[in-house]
Write an enzyme that holds these catalytic residues in place. Structure first.
Site, PDB file in Angstrom:
ATOM      1  N   HIS A 136      33.420   5.779 -38.431  1.00 34.01           N
ATOM      2  CA  HIS A 136      31.984   6.086 -38.338  1.00 34.01           C
ATOM      3  C   HIS A 136      31.565   6.374 -36.910  1.00 34.01           C
ATOM      4  O   HIS A 136      32.289   6.044 -35.953  1.00 34.01           O
ATOM      5  CB  HIS A 136      31.148   4.938 -38.922  1.00 34.01           C
ATOM      6  CG  HIS A 136      31.208   3.649 -38.166  1.00 34.01           C
ATOM      7  ND1 HIS A 136      30.455   3.405 -37.038  1.00 34.01           N
ATOM      8  CD2 HIS A 136      31.928   2.520 -38.378  1.00 34.01           C
ATOM      9  CE1 HIS A 136      30.706   2.176 -36.594  1.00 34.01           C
ATOM     10  NE2 HIS A 136      31.603   1.617 -37.390  1.00 34.01           N
ATOM     11  N   CYS A 152      36.210  -1.646 -37.776  1.00 35.78           N
ATOM     12  CA  CYS A 152      36.136  -0.223 -38.111  1.00 35.78           C
ATOM     13  C   CYS A 152      36.727   0.635 -37.000  1.00 35.78           C
ATOM     14  O   CYS A 152      37.077   0.150 -35.932  1.00 35.78           O
ATOM     15  CB  CYS A 152      34.678   0.195 -38.336  1.00 35.78           C
ATOM     16  SG  CYS A 152      33.967  -0.455 -39.860  1.00 35.78           S
TER      17      CYS A 152
END
Length: 176
Positions: A136, A152
């Protein structure tokens, strides 16, 4: 959320006929190998501050074979803010960051990963999908090339938008 009984789609990159992604934790890079296989594209990333690891709640980036299970955010403006994979209507700014200093900013696009290795990154206690492991966007003020995330794979916003335009659900992702 899909149950474990739902079969994952067959990854589309097995034969090299579709894009594939490799994330190198030591180098803090994400490399896309496009369908035409004529060249690759590399982007700097930031993975987990806690290093590699697969356990639930570890704050680590999971290793091994994954695929892009879902893609979120196509068409939203650059720097759009997401909470629980939903755009909030906010666009990230320094003022917004000062207003909400506790937020782990998820911006611009989300590629939600699902593990392919039972017992390693898929299944009870280690499931990358249920850990909400994404590729992301993050504030452009955040450093790339240095582990800083909560598990992440963070990218510059322009880079994650570019990557998003080049892949599709089912794209394989190898994290090593």
């Amino acid at each position: 959320m899909p149950s474990d009984s739902v079969s994952p789609p067959v990854p589309v990159n097995v034969s090299g006929t579709a894009p594939g992604i490799e994330i190198d934790l030591a180098r803090q890079t994400l490399t896309l190998f496009p369908e035409d296989a004529t060249s690759s594209i590399s982007y700097p990333v930031s993975t987990a501050l806690n290093g590699p690891g697969e356990r639930h709640s570890s704050g680590c980036t999971p290793r091994g074979s994954h695929y892009v299970r879902a893609m979120v955010g196509g068409g939203v403006p650059l720097n759009s803010v997401f909470v629980a994979r939903r755009p909030t209507g906010e666009v990230y700014s320094a003022d917004l960051a000062r207003q909400f200093p506790e937020r782990d900013w998820i911006l611009s696009r989300i590629l939600w990963l699902c593990g392919l290795e039972s017992g390693k990154n898929r299944g009870p206690g280690v499931d990358s999908f249920r850990r909400f492991i994404y590729i992301h966007g993050t504030p452009d003020s955040e450093p790339m090339g240095a582990p800083r995330s909560h598990g992440c794979i963070r990218m510059r916003n322009a880079d994650v938008v570019d990557l998003y335009s080049r892949v599709r659900p089912g794209t394989t992702v190898l994290i090593r």
